[in-house]
Design an enzyme around this catalytic site. Structure first.
Site, PDB file in Angstrom:
ATOM      1  CD  GLU A 188      -2.911  -4.680  -7.495  1.00 50.66           C
ATOM      2  OE1 GLU A 188      -2.397  -5.611  -7.828  1.00 50.66           O
ATOM      3  OE2 GLU A 188      -3.917  -4.295  -7.178  1.00 50.66           O
ATOM      4  CD  GLN A 199       5.419   2.366   5.319  1.00 48.86           C
ATOM      5  OE1 GLN A 199       4.242   1.804   4.926  1.00 48.86           O
ATOM      6  NE2 GLN A 199       6.063   2.478   3.949  1.00 48.86           N
ATOM      7  CE1 TYR A 238     -10.751  -4.148  -7.594  1.00 44.62           C
ATOM      8  CE2 TYR A 238     -11.727  -4.879  -5.565  1.00 44.62           C
ATOM      9  CZ  TYR A 238     -11.652  -4.829  -6.911  1.00 44.62           C
ATOM     10  OH  TYR A 238     -12.742  -3.995  -7.474  1.00 44.62           O
ATOM     11  CE1 TYR A 278       9.750  -3.576  -1.903  1.00 42.46           C
ATOM     12  CE2 TYR A 278       8.952  -4.486   0.290  1.00 42.46           C
ATOM     13  CZ  TYR A 278       8.728  -3.770  -1.309  1.00 42.46           C
ATOM     14  OH  TYR A 278       7.752  -2.564  -1.203  1.00 42.46           O
ATOM     15  CG  HIS A 283       2.364  -2.375   3.692  1.00 46.65           C
ATOM     16  ND1 HIS A 283       2.152  -3.308   3.583  1.00 46.65           N
ATOM     17  CD2 HIS A 283       3.712  -1.827   4.020  1.00 46.65           C
ATOM     18  CE1 HIS A 283       3.419  -3.593   2.852  1.00 46.65           C
ATOM     19  NE2 HIS A 283       4.421  -2.625   2.985  1.00 46.65           N
TER      20      HIS A 283
END
Length: 406
Positions: free
Chosen positions: A279, A118, A289, A300, A183
């Site tokens: 979200e 990513q 949060y 998963y 991430h």
């Protein structure tokens, strides 16, 4: 949507005409929620309308067109003052696109990126004074001693627009992690005070996940820094010792979207959940949060995360969440006037959802949801508004879309 179109190719146009005679449909009072698939969990929302709000449909006729199909894994897109678009490509290049889709050659001078997984060249923004200083800022995944990390760089786009000059890395989100390539977060926007807001991920691994709750680490955070990379003045104060002064909010998983509300100036954020629990948050300075202590998702594997709770005192609830996931990436508020019913609506590029979300928000509450361009079967990565009041979106498959009034 009712579509009046032929096959879509680069340069071809799709027309969407959805004239509705009943104004109540625009408020979402009569349309069912757009999500019809079964949720991964039986978790109850904290309040009515937090998920699966009633649907809405745009009544103004609008059209979409593919301006280009020649991008290579575009990740970030931002408008320039003259109406052109600056686009990052995951592999480490930037390009400028005209409003008709003509692409520049790759812009050189950028630091090397780690584009595995990513990672890569991620979010980008132009300085509010770009017309005079030509400064741009971007986020990228960087190889450093001890692994890799989310980093922020800046530089001056040359007059020839072929290279970026005087590049410097102004911030690195410590600690570096040697746990994979997931991430990184990676969006960057200017707030209304001229400071940079940056989102960072918690790097996914079970060993780094708890750092989202740590005020001594920059992972899983929203950060607020100056254009030289220093903590911005007026940042919130966290009570724990050793707090990094650049922290703005904590407890995030993989936030890939940031946008400033055009009326309130509030920062809004989109965040990838695990299996369920994507979200949308209104980010308040100093707030927590919740990840990974509270979440509307599961592992998963199907296992619960942590104690399997969705609420805890001192932790913020998302304004809205999805289960199953849509994988929300880049976001933007519509502040044009060509399509009045879109005014101040939030538009979200959805990856696994393969559509663009339109959320109607009133007084910080989501009151309606619509799915746009779902027939295009594209992983939408980022979206922005141009100077012409059109929306421009890029996809993992390399396409640049323009969405505007018909």
């Amino acid at each position: 949507m009712m579509l009046a179109s032929s096959m879509m190719f680069a340069g071809c146009t799709e027309t969407i005409d959805e004239n509705l005679s009943d104004p109540e449909t625009e408020t979402g009072s009569k349309l069912p929620p757009v999500e019809t698939n079964q949720a991964n969990t039986n978790y109850a929302p904290a309040f009515a309308g937090q998920t699966r709000i009633n649907g809405v449909k745009t009544s103004t006729p609008y059209k979409s067109s593919v301006l280009s199909s020649a991008l290579s894994s575009p990740w970030g897109i931002t408008g320039l003052p003259d109406g052109r678009l600056l686009i990052t490509e995951k592999g480490g290049t930037m390009r400028i696109a005209t409003a008709t889709g003509t692409l520049s050659s790759p812009i050189t001078g950028l630091p090397a990126v780690n584009s595995s997984g990513q990672g890569g060249l991620l979010g980008v923004c132009a300085d509010p004074q770009f017309s005079t200083n030509r400064m741009i800022y971007w986020v990228f995944s960087e190889n450093v001693a001890g692994g890799n990390q989310t980093s922020v760089a800046k530089g001056k786009l040359s007059a020839s627009e072929t290279t970026v000059e005087n590049v410097s890395v102004i911030y690195r989100a410590n600690p570096a992690a040697n746990v994979g390539n997931l991430h990184y977060g990676g969006r960057i926007v200017f707030d209304n005070t001229g400071h940079l807001m940056i989102s960072t991920g918690e790097r996914s691994d079970l060993s780094t996940r708890p750092l989202a709750q740590s005020v001594t680490a920059a992972l899983g955070k929203v950060l607020r820094i100056t254009t030289t990379g220093q903590p911005a003045s007026g940042n919130p104060t966290f009570t724990q010792s050793g707090t990094l002064p650049e922290l703005y909010s904590i407890g995030h998983r993989n936030p890939q979207g940031l946008a400033i509300h055009p009326v309130t100036g509030d920062l809004w954020e989109s965040e990838h959940g695990p299996r369920g629990g994507d979200e949308i948050n209104r980010v308040q300075g100093g707030a927590n949060y919740g990840w990974p202590t509270i979440t509307y998702g599961i592992e998963y594997s199907g296992a619960v995360i942590g104690s399997g709770i969705q609420q805890q005192a001192g932790m913020q609830q998302p304004v809205y969440y999805w289960d199953p996931v849509i994988s929300p990436s880049g976001i933007t508020f519509y502040k044009g006037n060509n399509i009045p019913e879109w005014q101040n609506n939030l538009f979200i590029a959805a990856l696994s959802g393969k559509h663009i979300v339109r959320l109607v928000i009133n007084n910080n509450v989501v009151t309606g949801e619509e799915r746009l361009l779902a027939d295009q079967n594209q992983r939408f990565r980022d979206i922005t508004q141009g100077t012409d009041s059109a929306l421009y979106a890029v996809t993992d498959e390399g396409k640049l879309f323009r969405i505007s009034k018909q």
